[in-house]
Design a protein around this motif. Structure first.
Motif, PDB file in Angstrom:
ATOM      1  N   LEU A  15     -51.682 -36.666  28.747  1.00 22.17           N
ATOM      2  CA  LEU A  15     -50.873 -35.224  29.037  1.00 22.17           C
ATOM      3  C   LEU A  15     -49.763 -35.334  28.190  1.00 22.17           C
ATOM      4  CD1 LEU A  15     -51.406 -34.990  32.817  1.00 22.17           C
ATOM      5  CD2 LEU A  15     -52.618 -33.894  31.086  1.00 22.17           C
ATOM      6  N   VAL A  16     -49.323 -34.445  27.491  1.00 19.53           N
ATOM      7  CA  VAL A  16     -47.905 -34.293  26.913  1.00 19.53           C
ATOM      8  C   VAL A  16     -46.999 -33.552  27.939  1.00 19.53           C
ATOM      9  CG1 VAL A  16     -46.945 -33.623  24.535  1.00 19.53           C
ATOM     10  CG2 VAL A  16     -49.241 -34.350  24.723  1.00 19.53           C
ATOM     11  N   LEU A  17     -45.825 -34.165  27.874  1.00 21.51           N
ATOM     12  CA  LEU A  17     -44.662 -33.703  28.707  1.00 21.51           C
ATOM     13  C   LEU A  17     -43.575 -33.084  27.754  1.00 21.51           C
ATOM     14  CD1 LEU A  17     -44.343 -35.928  31.579  1.00 21.51           C
ATOM     15  CD2 LEU A  17     -45.896 -34.383  31.414  1.00 21.51           C
ATOM     16  N   SER A  18     -43.092 -31.899  27.865  1.00 18.41           N
ATOM     17  CA  SER A  18     -41.966 -31.331  27.039  1.00 18.41           C
ATOM     18  C   SER A  18     -41.063 -30.501  27.773  1.00 18.41           C
ATOM     19  CB  SER A  18     -42.383 -30.492  25.777  1.00 18.41           C
ATOM     20  OG  SER A  18     -43.202 -29.257  26.169  1.00 18.41           O
ATOM     21  N   THR A  21     -49.045 -41.866  35.613  1.00 20.05           N
ATOM     22  CA  THR A  21     -47.631 -41.712  36.222  1.00 20.05           C
ATOM     23  C   THR A  21     -46.760 -41.385  34.919  1.00 20.05           C
ATOM     24  OG1 THR A  21     -47.351 -43.900  36.695  1.00 20.05           O
ATOM     25  CG2 THR A  21     -48.168 -42.849  38.150  1.00 20.05           C
ATOM     26  N   ALA A  22     -45.657 -40.633  35.566  1.00 22.93           N
ATOM     27  CA  ALA A  22     -44.565 -40.509  34.453  1.00 22.93           C
ATOM     28  C   ALA A  22     -43.452 -40.452  35.493  1.00 22.93           C
ATOM     29  CB  ALA A  22     -44.705 -39.366  33.544  1.00 22.93           C
ATOM     30  N   THR A  23     -42.280 -40.994  34.500  1.00 19.87           N
ATOM     31  CA  THR A  23     -40.990 -40.989  35.161  1.00 19.87           C
ATOM     32  C   THR A  23     -40.197 -39.733  34.839  1.00 19.87           C
ATOM     33  OG1 THR A  23     -40.970 -43.110  35.686  1.00 19.87           O
ATOM     34  CG2 THR A  23     -38.662 -41.875  35.600  1.00 19.87           C
ATOM     35  N   VAL A  24     -39.483 -38.927  35.710  1.00 16.15           N
ATOM     36  CA  VAL A  24     -38.708 -37.771  35.197  1.00 16.15           C
ATOM     37  C   VAL A  24     -37.377 -38.369  34.459  1.00 16.15           C
ATOM     38  CG1 VAL A  24     -37.536 -35.658  35.892  1.00 16.15           C
ATOM     39  CG2 VAL A  24     -39.955 -36.250  36.900  1.00 16.15           C
ATOM     40  N   GLY A  25     -37.142 -37.633  33.346  1.00 15.97           N
ATOM     41  CA  GLY A  25     -36.091 -38.062  32.743  1.00 15.97           C
ATOM     42  C   GLY A  25     -34.887 -37.302  33.005  1.00 15.97           C
ATOM     43  N   ALA A  26     -34.893 -35.934  33.362  1.00 16.11           N
ATOM     44  CA  ALA A  26     -33.699 -35.067  33.509  1.00 16.11           C
ATOM     45  C   ALA A  26     -34.092 -33.956  34.346  1.00 16.11           C
ATOM     46  CB  ALA A  26     -33.164 -34.863  32.133  1.00 16.11           C
ATOM     47  N   ASP A  27     -33.164 -33.131  35.085  1.00 19.59           N
ATOM     48  CA  ASP A  27     -33.212 -32.104  35.719  1.00 19.59           C
ATOM     49  C   ASP A  27     -33.740 -31.019  34.810  1.00 19.59           C
ATOM     50  OD1 ASP A  27     -33.053 -33.413  38.315  1.00 19.59           O
ATOM     51  OD2 ASP A  27     -30.878 -33.403  37.922  1.00 19.59           O
ATOM     52  N   GLY A  28     -34.552 -30.139  35.279  1.00 15.98           N
ATOM     53  CA  GLY A  28     -34.968 -28.838  34.747  1.00 15.98           C
ATOM     54  C   GLY A  28     -36.442 -28.801  34.428  1.00 15.98           C
ATOM     55  N   THR A  36     -40.038 -29.046  33.105  1.00 13.19           N
ATOM     56  CA  THR A  36     -40.910 -30.036  32.159  1.00 13.19           C
ATOM     57  C   THR A  36     -42.298 -29.340  32.071  1.00 13.19           C
ATOM     58  OG1 THR A  36     -39.694 -32.031  32.931  1.00 13.19           O
ATOM     59  CG2 THR A  36     -41.833 -32.133  32.000  1.00 13.19           C
ATOM     60  N   VAL A  37     -42.790 -28.871  30.893  1.00 13.94           N
ATOM     61  CA  VAL A  37     -44.095 -28.296  30.685  1.00 13.94           C
ATOM     62  C   VAL A  37     -44.920 -29.489  30.624  1.00 13.94           C
ATOM     63  CG1 VAL A  37     -45.304 -26.752  29.131  1.00 13.94           C
ATOM     64  CG2 VAL A  37     -42.929 -26.347  29.841  1.00 13.94           C
ATOM     65  N   VAL A  38     -46.378 -29.410  31.109  1.00 14.58           N
ATOM     66  CA  VAL A  38     -47.385 -30.209  30.997  1.00 14.58           C
ATOM     67  C   VAL A  38     -48.466 -29.472  30.329  1.00 14.58           C
ATOM     68  CG1 VAL A  38     -48.967 -31.726  32.229  1.00 14.58           C
ATOM     69  CG2 VAL A  38     -46.795 -31.235  33.309  1.00 14.58           C
ATOM     70  N   ALA A  71     -42.376 -36.978  27.194  1.00 20.76           N
ATOM     71  CA  ALA A  71     -43.236 -38.233  27.052  1.00 20.76           C
ATOM     72  C   ALA A  71     -44.662 -38.019  27.005  1.00 20.76           C
ATOM     73  CB  ALA A  71     -42.930 -38.856  28.616  1.00 20.76           C
ATOM     74  N   THR A  72     -45.449 -39.126  27.087  1.00 20.87           N
ATOM     75  CA  THR A  72     -47.033 -38.748  27.040  1.00 20.87           C
ATOM     76  C   THR A  72     -47.430 -39.607  28.448  1.00 20.87           C
ATOM     77  OG1 THR A  72     -47.349 -40.624  25.516  1.00 20.87           O
ATOM     78  CG2 THR A  72     -47.348 -38.484  24.491  1.00 20.87           C
ATOM     79  N   VAL A  73     -48.179 -39.001  29.105  1.00 25.77           N
ATOM     80  CA  VAL A  73     -48.828 -39.611  30.086  1.00 25.77           C
ATOM     81  C   VAL A  73     -50.245 -40.083  29.920  1.00 25.77           C
ATOM     82  CG1 VAL A  73     -49.610 -39.490  32.772  1.00 25.77           C
ATOM     83  CG2 VAL A  73     -47.488 -38.153  31.656  1.00 25.77           C
ATOM     84  N   GLN A  74     -50.467 -41.246  30.123  1.00 31.15           N
ATOM     85  CA  GLN A  74     -51.788 -41.963  29.838  1.00 31.15           C
ATOM     86  C   GLN A  74     -52.590 -42.041  30.907  1.00 31.15           C
ATOM     87  OE1 GLN A  74     -52.757 -43.030  26.766  1.00 31.15           O
ATOM     88  NE2 GLN A  74     -50.970 -42.658  25.950  1.00 31.15           N
ATOM     89  N   LEU A  75     -53.775 -41.275  31.191  1.00 33.11           N
ATOM     90  CA  LEU A  75     -54.676 -41.076  32.630  1.00 33.11           C
ATOM     91  C   LEU A  75     -55.925 -41.878  32.256  1.00 33.11           C
ATOM     92  CD1 LEU A  75     -54.713 -37.207  32.771  1.00 33.11           C
ATOM     93  CD2 LEU A  75     -53.259 -38.831  33.921  1.00 33.11           C
ATOM     94  N   SER A  76     -56.136 -42.469  33.203  1.00 38.74           N
ATOM     95  CA  SER A  76     -57.492 -43.218  33.143  1.00 38.74           C
ATOM     96  C   SER A  76     -58.237 -43.179  34.439  1.00 38.74           C
ATOM     97  CB  SER A  76     -57.132 -44.783  32.641  1.00 38.74           C
ATOM     98  OG  SER A  76     -56.367 -45.234  33.634  1.00 38.74           O
ATOM     99  N   GLY A  77     -59.581 -43.509  34.131  1.00 39.97           N
ATOM    100  CA  GLY A  77     -60.242 -43.414  35.661  1.00 39.97           C
ATOM    101  C   GLY A  77     -61.417 -44.767  35.417  1.00 39.97           C
ATOM    102  N   PRO A  78     -62.027 -45.013  36.519  1.00 40.28           N
ATOM    103  CA  PRO A  78     -62.932 -46.029  36.749  1.00 40.28           C
ATOM    104  C   PRO A  78     -64.197 -45.844  36.103  1.00 40.28           C
ATOM    105  CG  PRO A  78     -62.944 -44.906  38.757  1.00 40.28           C
ATOM    106  CD  PRO A  78     -61.821 -44.217  37.858  1.00 40.28           C
ATOM    107  N   ARG A  79     -64.876 -47.018  35.847  1.00 42.28           N
ATOM    108  CA  ARG A  79     -66.127 -46.582  35.218  1.00 42.28           C
ATOM    109  C   ARG A  79     -67.132 -46.831  36.340  1.00 42.28           C
ATOM    110  NH1 ARG A  79     -67.418 -47.729  29.773  1.00 42.28           N
ATOM    111  NH2 ARG A  79     -65.612 -48.861  29.430  1.00 42.28           N
TER     112      ARG A  79
END
Length: 224
Positions: free
Chosen positions: A94-97, A129-136, A138-140, A102-110
């Motif tokens: 997932l791309v956050l702007s 997961t991702a950590t929010v860097g600033a208030d405002g 954020t588009v996913v 940031a980029t969020v790496q998603l993964s699942g079990p086999r």
């Protein structure tokens, strides 16, 4: 008499609205088109029907957001051979702007049931997961998707890129006491008062003045 400040959520007039408590999850259902590189078949268009949840929906700076992705089996990626149980693993980005980049790496079990030849390819569930860097705001936006299938005599990898990716959802965050949309500094009228807000068409909802959701402020002058 001084003007009374009312709080209005950003909901289209005339529509029924549900006001979520602060920290509630934000969920969306969407169909994302990908171009996938399938062995032998080559470039293949596939539409992935997915549900994406972000929790909490209104995170503050420094807070961790958990994304949960659940997708339906994809008919366009049906294979000519059968796949064993617990042989398929999916990962995605997932791309956050905006306020947070940031980029969020998603993964699942086999983990998957056995897939007969010619059946839609199951993608299952993923989290990240991702950590929010600033208030405002954020588009996913969806990014690359990879399907890895372990089988003999060799594994199969299918890499997919989104076609003209559109935002899936927007996270809203604001610092306590932040300036409202009307430019007023955060002088506190949050005394627990319940305020009626008209949505149009005769519908009225009640909103607590101290509710901690992202809201637009509107001033309504009262007559003395």
């Amino acid at each position: 008499m001084r003007a009374t400040r009312t709080l209005a959520a950003s909901v289209p007039l005339g529509l029924a609205a549900a006001f979520a408590a602060p920290g509630a999850a934000h969920a969306v259902d969407a169909g994302v088109e990908y171009t996938c590189q399938v062995p032998v078949a080559g470039a293949t268009k596939a539409v992935v029907a997915l549900s994406l949840t972000a929790s909490p929906a209104n995170p503050g700076a420094g807070e961790t957001v958990t994304f949960a992705w659940k997708a339906e089996p994809v008919a366009q990626l049906a294979g000519p051979v059968a796949y064993d149980a617990n042989s398929i693993q999916v990962s995605a980005v997932l791309v956050l702007s905006g306020a947070t980049t940031a980029t969020v790496q998603l993964s699942g079990p086999r983990t998957n049931a056995a897939v007969p030849a010619g059946s839609p390819l199951p993608l299952g569930e993923m989290t990240g997961t991702a950590t929010v860097g600033a208030d405002g705001q954020t588009v996913v936006t969806p990014g690359k998707l990879v399907v890895d299938v372990q089988r003999q005599p060799r594994p199969i990898s299918v890499a997919c890129e989104p076609v003209n990716p559109a935002p899936l959802l927007t996270l809203e965050s604001a610092a306590d006491g932040a300036e409202g949309a009307d430019g007023a500094a955060g002088d506190d009228d949050s005394d627990g008062t319940v305020l009626p807000i008209a949505l149009g068409g005769g519908a009225v909802v009640l909103v607590a003045a101290g509710a901690g959701v992202w809201m637009m402020r509107r001033r309504a002058a009262t007559r003395t």
